[in-house]
Design a protein around this motif. Structure first.
Motif, short mmCIF file in Angstrom:
data_model
loop_
_atom_site.label_atom_id
_atom_site.label_comp_id
_atom_site.label_asym_id
_atom_site.label_seq_id
_atom_site.Cartn_x
_atom_site.Cartn_y
_atom_site.Cartn_z
N HIS A 107 0.86 -1.18 0.00
CA HIS A 107 0.00 0.00 0.00
C HIS A 107 0.90 1.23 0.00
O HIS A 107 1.69 1.42 0.93
CB HIS A 107 -0.93 -0.02 1.22
CG HIS A 107 -1.91 -1.15 1.16
ND1 HIS A 107 -2.21 -1.96 2.23
CD2 HIS A 107 -2.65 -1.62 0.11
CE1 HIS A 107 -3.10 -2.87 1.86
NE2 HIS A 107 -3.38 -2.68 0.58
N GLU A 110 1.73 3.56 2.93
CA GLU A 110 2.17 2.91 4.18
C GLU A 110 3.68 2.73 4.08
O GLU A 110 4.17 1.67 3.71
CB GLU A 110 1.43 1.58 4.36
CG GLU A 110 -0.09 1.77 4.42
CD GLU A 110 -0.86 0.47 4.54
OE1 GLU A 110 -0.24 -0.59 4.74
OE2 GLU A 110 -2.09 0.50 4.41
N ARG A 157 -2.90 4.42 -1.53
CA ARG A 157 -2.92 3.00 -1.21
C ARG A 157 -2.77 2.11 -2.45
O ARG A 157 -2.05 1.12 -2.46
CB ARG A 157 -4.26 2.69 -0.52
CG ARG A 157 -4.47 1.23 -0.15
CD ARG A 157 -5.85 1.06 0.49
NE ARG A 157 -6.16 -0.31 0.81
CZ ARG A 157 -5.89 -0.89 1.99
NH1 ARG A 157 -5.29 -0.23 2.94
NH2 ARG A 157 -6.23 -2.15 2.22
N HIS A 204 2.86 -3.44 6.90
CA HIS A 204 1.82 -2.44 6.63
C HIS A 204 1.81 -1.35 7.69
O HIS A 204 2.56 -1.41 8.67
CB HIS A 204 0.43 -3.11 6.64
CG HIS A 204 0.18 -4.05 5.52
ND1 HIS A 204 -0.59 -3.73 4.44
CD2 HIS A 204 0.60 -5.33 5.31
CE1 HIS A 204 -0.65 -4.75 3.61
NE2 HIS A 204 0.07 -5.74 4.11
N HIS A 205 0.88 -0.40 7.49
CA HIS A 205 0.53 0.58 8.51
C HIS A 205 -0.96 0.54 8.77
O HIS A 205 -1.74 0.25 7.86
CB HIS A 205 0.84 2.01 8.04
CG HIS A 205 2.28 2.38 8.06
ND1 HIS A 205 2.80 3.28 8.96
CD2 HIS A 205 3.31 1.98 7.30
CE1 HIS A 205 4.09 3.43 8.73
NE2 HIS A 205 4.43 2.66 7.72
ZN LIG Z 1 -1.68 -2.02 4.19
#
Ligand SMILES: [Zn+2]
Length: 379
Positions: A107, A110, A157, A204-205
């Motif tokens: 993403h 992120e 994203r 990820h975030h």
């Molecule tokens: Zn993510």
């Protein structure tokens, strides 16, 4: 700084604040240690695609041959580039039998997966500690520091399909049985069918989060896109991944939770009401042994986990102040899990202790076909 330059910087800063939201968070409610709540994201401190390439080339040179940097089109994969035509970078290092796939920034908004991976790569190239000796000896690493370069460059994203720019594709929903919408997906899938890794880690975030029932800021959530104990995972490989994914999470939890400023819980969605169970997620498809077009005819599969760092550019709360802390947390998490894999200590973990990792009361699984409700037993 000259007056003119200062004015220019001030303009840029206000532009960034206006794009990414200048809303102030209620700092008072949150105990220190979480990501910055200062209400703006300094994206100038986030690594760009070109800076990543520069860093990769520097590391390759410094490694004197131990680190290989490759782009997927070099493998002859078709198409081996992103939708916007960017090269997709992968890196290989290590001599071990255990193959570990580590990917970041699928993403694009992120960011710290990229920087955490580069940091671990740097240590694999030059760190002489016993831990890194072990990692190099026992593991062969396949790093994907920036899975989604197009989205990263736009700080969004998704990736945008070249043929119709208004079609946004979430690359983490795109490893589907009936094929891939984005060219990145087929390229990485082809690479995965060649590598056949034993484990995968996906960084990820998430947004800001408070540990359920407390006022403690969560800095990292652990999870996986096919839920342990959920509708899908227990039936894969006779339950082996259901157990292993729990063990991997507990291993990281134990290793990190004693550090100051790190506070871990389990990953949830829908404001804490659900856990995800999606089949088109990249690491979900890995666990399911996706066989697209006969390319994975022998049915290779591998377990995986997510790191979900708190703080997100889309919410505008990744401040410069917390940057170092959050990257360090990811690096520690990676180091510990990789060490656990290298030494096989991961497999000695009591999987039932997964229940000790805090989580809010869960109402159901968020699946590709909507919510599957559950009673809260087991959470
Ligand atoms: Zn993510």
């Amino acid at each position: 700084m000259s007056k003119k330059k200062a004015l220019y910087v001030a303009m840029i800063v206000s532009l960034i604040v206006s794009i990414f939201g200048g809303t102030a968070f209620a700092e008072a409610d949150r105990v220190p240690g979480g990501p910055s709540t200062e209400g703006n994201t300094n994206i100038s401190s986030i690594i760009t695609y070109d800076e990543m390439i520069k860093e990769l080339n520097k590391l390759e040179k410094r490694s004197k041959g131990s680190l290989e940097i490759m782009t997927l089109d070099e493998f002859g994969y078709e198409p081996g580039k992103s939708e916007a035509g960017r090269d997709l970078y992968v890196a290989k290092i290590g001599e071990g039998d255990e193959k570990v796939w580590v990917q970041g920034r699928i993403h694009g908004n992120e960011p710290y997966g990229t920087e955490s991976i580069l940091e671990v790569m740097k240590k694999l190239v030059s760190n002489g500690s016993p831990t890194y000796e072990t990692l190099r000896e026992e593991i062969t690493f396949y790093f994907i520091p920036m899975y989604n370069p197009d989205g990263s460059e736009k700080n969004i994203r998704h990736t945008l399909l070249e043929e119709s720019e208004d079609r946004r594709i979430d690359l983490n929903r795109d490893w589907a049985e009936d094929g891939f919408a984005a060219s990145e997906s087929l390229a990485y899938y082809s690479f995965w069918t060649d590598v056949k890794p034993d484990y995968a880690i996906d960084i990820h975030h998430q947004g800001l989060k408070t540990q359920y029932g407390t006022n403690k800021a969560v800095t990292l959530s652990l999870g996986i896109s096919l839920a342990p104990g959920g509708p899908t995972l227990p039936s894969i490989e006779d339950g082996a991944y259901d157990e292993l994914t729990r063990q991997m999470q507990v291993y990281v939890y134990d290793a990190l939770n004693d550090y100051g400023n790190i506070n871990i819980d389990r990953y949830t969605v829908g404001g804490g009401d659900y856990v995800i169970d999606i089949k088109g997620g990249v690491v979900s498809a890995m666990m399911l042994g996706l066989n697209y077009d006969g390319m994975n005819a022998d049915g290779h599969s591998n377990p995986a986990v997510f790191f979900e760092t708190s703080g997100n550019t889309r919410d505008g709360n990744l401040g410069q102040k917390s940057r170092g802390k959050l990257i360090r947390q990811n690096v520690r998490g990676l180091e510990s899990l990789l060490y656990g894999i290298a030494t096989e200590e991961v497999k000695d973990v009591d999987a039932e202790r997964w229940d000790e990792i805090p989580i809010s009361p869960i109402k159901g699984y968020q699946t590709d076909d909507g919510i599957i409700p559950i009673d809260n037993e087991g959470f």
